[in-house]
Design a protein around this motif. Structure first.
Motif, PDB file in Angstrom:
ATOM      1  N   ARG A 180       0.821  -1.217   0.000  1.00 23.61           N
ATOM      2  CA  ARG A 180       0.000   0.000   0.000  1.00 23.61           C
ATOM      3  C   ARG A 180       0.854   1.265   0.000  1.00 23.61           C
ATOM      4  O   ARG A 180       0.426   2.305  -0.487  1.00 23.61           O
ATOM      5  N   ASN A 181       2.025   1.190   0.617  1.00 26.92           N
ATOM      6  CA  ASN A 181       2.819   2.390   0.858  1.00 26.92           C
ATOM      7  C   ASN A 181       4.104   2.479   0.046  1.00 26.92           C
ATOM      8  O   ASN A 181       4.795   3.488   0.104  1.00 26.92           O
ATOM      9  N   ILE A 182       4.425   1.468  -0.725  1.00 26.39           N
ATOM     10  CA  ILE A 182       5.725   1.409  -1.390  1.00 26.39           C
ATOM     11  C   ILE A 182       5.933   2.550  -2.389  1.00 26.39           C
ATOM     12  O   ILE A 182       7.051   3.033  -2.561  1.00 26.39           O
ATOM     13  N   ASN A 183       4.860   3.015  -3.002  1.00 22.79           N
ATOM     14  CA  ASN A 183       5.001   4.091  -3.989  1.00 22.79           C
ATOM     15  C   ASN A 183       5.304   5.447  -3.344  1.00 22.79           C
ATOM     16  O   ASN A 183       5.677   6.393  -4.040  1.00 22.79           O
ATOM     17  N   GLU A 184       5.156   5.541  -2.029  1.00 24.42           N
ATOM     18  CA  GLU A 184       5.431   6.784  -1.312  1.00 24.42           C
ATOM     19  C   GLU A 184       6.901   6.902  -0.907  1.00 24.42           C
ATOM     20  O   GLU A 184       7.303   7.929  -0.356  1.00 24.42           O
ATOM     21  N   PHE A 185       7.692   5.853  -1.174  1.00 20.16           N
ATOM     22  CA  PHE A 185       9.083   5.817  -0.738  1.00 20.16           C
ATOM     23  C   PHE A 185      10.009   5.634  -1.931  1.00 20.16           C
ATOM     24  O   PHE A 185       9.732   4.832  -2.821  1.00 20.16           O
ATOM     25  N   GLU A 186      11.095   6.374  -1.929  1.00 20.18           N
ATOM     26  CA  GLU A 186      12.143   6.197  -2.939  1.00 20.18           C
ATOM     27  C   GLU A 186      12.793   4.832  -2.701  1.00 20.18           C
ATOM     28  O   GLU A 186      12.732   4.305  -1.592  1.00 20.18           O
ATOM     29  N   GLU A 187      13.447   4.305  -3.702  1.00 23.09           N
ATOM     30  CA  GLU A 187      14.098   3.003  -3.558  1.00 23.09           C
ATOM     31  C   GLU A 187      15.094   2.992  -2.394  1.00 23.09           C
ATOM     32  O   GLU A 187      15.195   2.007  -1.661  1.00 23.09           O
ATOM     33  N   ALA A 188      15.792   4.095  -2.210  1.00 26.96           N
ATOM     34  CA  ALA A 188      16.780   4.182  -1.119  1.00 26.96           C
ATOM     35  C   ALA A 188      16.119   4.219   0.263  1.00 26.96           C
ATOM     36  O   ALA A 188      16.790   4.034   1.270  1.00 26.96           O
ATOM     37  N   GLN A 189      14.804   4.454   0.308  1.00 24.93           N
ATOM     38  CA  GLN A 189      14.078   4.542   1.581  1.00 24.93           C
ATOM     39  C   GLN A 189      13.284   3.280   1.918  1.00 24.93           C
ATOM     40  O   GLN A 189      12.534   3.275   2.884  1.00 24.93           O
ATOM     41  N   ILE A 190      13.446   2.231   1.160  1.00 23.98           N
ATOM     42  CA  ILE A 190      12.668   1.014   1.374  1.00 23.98           C
ATOM     43  C   ILE A 190      12.910   0.443   2.767  1.00 23.98           C
ATOM     44  O   ILE A 190      11.989  -0.067   3.404  1.00 23.98           O
ATOM     45  N   ASP A 191      14.138   0.546   3.269  1.00 30.32           N
ATOM     46  CA  ASP A 191      14.411   0.063   4.628  1.00 30.32           C
ATOM     47  C   ASP A 191      13.560   0.798   5.657  1.00 30.32           C
ATOM     48  O   ASP A 191      13.113   0.200   6.642  1.00 30.32           O
ATOM     49  N   GLN A 192      13.327   2.081   5.441  1.00 22.65           N
ATOM     50  CA  GLN A 192      12.480   2.850   6.351  1.00 22.65           C
ATOM     51  C   GLN A 192      11.042   2.322   6.301  1.00 22.65           C
ATOM     52  O   GLN A 192      10.400   2.153   7.337  1.00 22.65           O
ATOM     53  N   LEU A 193      10.545   2.055   5.103  1.00 23.71           N
ATOM     54  CA  LEU A 193       9.200   1.493   4.951  1.00 23.71           C
ATOM     55  C   LEU A 193       9.110   0.138   5.651  1.00 23.71           C
ATOM     56  O   LEU A 193       8.140  -0.146   6.353  1.00 23.71           O
ATOM     57  N   LEU A 194      10.125  -0.700   5.468  1.00 21.38           N
ATOM     58  CA  LEU A 194      10.112  -2.021   6.101  1.00 21.38           C
ATOM     59  C   LEU A 194      10.134  -1.894   7.621  1.00 21.38           C
ATOM     60  O   LEU A 194       9.447  -2.645   8.327  1.00 21.38           O
ATOM     61  N   ALA A 195      10.895  -0.936   8.125  1.00 25.54           N
ATOM     62  CA  ALA A 195      10.936  -0.707   9.575  1.00 25.54           C
ATOM     63  C   ALA A 195       9.565  -0.252  10.082  1.00 25.54           C
ATOM     64  O   ALA A 195       9.087  -0.730  11.123  1.00 25.54           O
ATOM     65  N   LEU A 196       8.921   0.639   9.359  1.00 24.37           N
ATOM     66  CA  LEU A 196       7.589   1.097   9.757  1.00 24.37           C
ATOM     67  C   LEU A 196       6.581  -0.051   9.709  1.00 24.37           C
ATOM     68  O   LEU A 196       5.707  -0.157  10.573  1.00 24.37           O
ATOM     69  N   SER A 197       6.726  -0.932   8.726  1.00 22.83           N
ATOM     70  CA  SER A 197       5.823  -2.079   8.640  1.00 22.83           C
ATOM     71  C   SER A 197       6.016  -3.010   9.835  1.00 22.83           C
ATOM     72  O   SER A 197       5.056  -3.590  10.342  1.00 22.83           O
ATOM     73  N   MET A 198       7.254  -3.135  10.308  1.00 21.34           N
ATOM     74  CA  MET A 198       7.524  -3.970  11.478  1.00 21.34           C
ATOM     75  C   MET A 198       6.964  -3.326  12.745  1.00 21.34           C
ATOM     76  O   MET A 198       6.426  -4.033  13.613  1.00 21.34           O
ATOM     77  N   VAL A 199       7.067  -2.024  12.856  1.00 19.89           N
ATOM     78  CA  VAL A 199       6.483  -1.321  14.006  1.00 19.89           C
ATOM     79  C   VAL A 199       4.988  -1.593  14.047  1.00 19.89           C
ATOM     80  O   VAL A 199       4.422  -1.963  15.086  1.00 19.89           O
ATOM     81  N   TRP A 200       4.326  -1.440  12.909  1.00 22.54           N
ATOM     82  CA  TRP A 200       2.880  -1.663  12.840  1.00 22.54           C
ATOM     83  C   TRP A 200       2.537  -3.111  13.194  1.00 22.54           C
ATOM     84  O   TRP A 200       1.653  -3.367  14.022  1.00 22.54           O
ATOM     85  N   ALA A 201       3.242  -4.063  12.585  1.00 23.40           N
ATOM     86  CA  ALA A 201       2.962  -5.481  12.846  1.00 23.40           C
ATOM     87  C   ALA A 201       3.242  -5.845  14.300  1.00 23.40           C
ATOM     88  O   ALA A 201       2.466  -6.581  14.923  1.00 23.40           O
ATOM     89  N   ASN A 202       4.329  -5.338  14.862  1.00 23.82           N
ATOM     90  CA  ASN A 202       4.644  -5.628  16.260  1.00 23.82           C
ATOM     91  C   ASN A 202       3.577  -5.068  17.198  1.00 23.82           C
ATOM     92  O   ASN A 202       3.229  -5.694  18.193  1.00 23.82           O
ATOM     93  N   ASN A 203       3.052  -3.907  16.871  1.00 22.23           N
ATOM     94  CA  ASN A 203       1.991  -3.321  17.681  1.00 22.23           C
ATOM     95  C   ASN A 203       0.709  -4.153  17.583  1.00 22.23           C
ATOM     96  O   ASN A 203       0.087  -4.465  18.591  1.00 22.23           O
ATOM     97  N   VAL A 204       0.346  -4.534  16.379  1.00 19.38           N
ATOM     98  CA  VAL A 204      -0.901  -5.278  16.164  1.00 19.38           C
ATOM     99  C   VAL A 204      -0.818  -6.700  16.715  1.00 19.38           C
ATOM    100  O   VAL A 204      -1.722  -7.151  17.418  1.00 19.38           O
ATOM    101  N   PHE A 205       0.250  -7.410  16.404  1.00 25.98           N
ATOM    102  CA  PHE A 205       0.310  -8.835  16.710  1.00 25.98           C
ATOM    103  C   PHE A 205       0.969  -9.173  18.046  1.00 25.98           C
ATOM    104  O   PHE A 205       0.717 -10.244  18.598  1.00 25.98           O
ATOM    105  N   MET A 206       1.811  -8.285  18.560  1.00 27.11           N
ATOM    106  CA  MET A 206       2.510  -8.598  19.807  1.00 27.11           C
ATOM    107  C   MET A 206       2.253  -7.590  20.917  1.00 27.11           C
ATOM    108  O   MET A 206       2.731  -7.762  22.029  1.00 27.11           O
ATOM    109  N   GLY A 207       1.536  -6.535  20.606  1.00 25.13           N
ATOM    110  CA  GLY A 207       1.203  -5.558  21.628  1.00 25.13           C
ATOM    111  C   GLY A 207       2.344  -4.629  22.013  1.00 25.13           C
ATOM    112  O   GLY A 207       2.274  -3.966  23.045  1.00 25.13           O
ATOM    113  N   CYS A 208       3.381  -4.572  21.184  1.00 25.46           N
ATOM    114  CA  CYS A 208       4.497  -3.668  21.476  1.00 25.46           C
ATOM    115  C   CYS A 208       3.987  -2.227  21.454  1.00 25.46           C
ATOM    116  O   CYS A 208       3.117  -1.885  20.658  1.00 25.46           O
TER     117      CYS A 208
END
Length: 107
Positions: free
Chosen positions: A42-70
């Motif tokens: 959903r969000n990949i088009n909002e990030f430059e190729e060099a920023q993909i790691d940032q998108l992946l980190a944000l996706s992990m923050v979201w998943a950790n919050n949803v699935f593990m309660g972080c």
């Protein structure tokens, strides 16, 4: 993006989907990966190729919050929740804080 929309997007953008698929965590369940993959797609088009790691980190923050309660700071959670708006996670776990548990016990 509904599950069928995600599948359509993957079919139409096979190279991008394959690239995203390489970022699945070894310990992620199918349910977790499906939700996180949808977040990334959903969000990949909002990030430059060099920023993909940032998108992946944000996706992990979201998943950790949803699935593990972080828990994270409010500004960060607001950002990832806005990015995830519309992603439906069925049977997501429900987490209680220590304070909520103690209120129930009545101490």
């Amino acid at each position: 993006m509904a599950a069928t929309d995600v599948q359509e997007f993957i079919q139409q953008n096979r190279a991008l989907a394959d690239q995203v698929e390489n970022h699945r965590g070894i310990s992620e369940t199918n349910k977790q990966w499906d939700a996180r993959r949808e977040f990334v797609l959903r969000n990949i088009n909002e990030f430059e190729e060099a920023q993909i790691d940032q998108l992946l980190a944000l996706s992990m923050v979201w998943a950790n919050n949803v699935f593990m309660g972080c828990r994270y700071n409010t500004e960060l959670l607001d950002k990832v929740n806005e990015m995830a708006d519309g992603i439906v996670v069925e049977d997501a776990p429900v987490f209680k804080t220590r304070e909520e548990i103690m209120k129930k016990v009545g101490r």
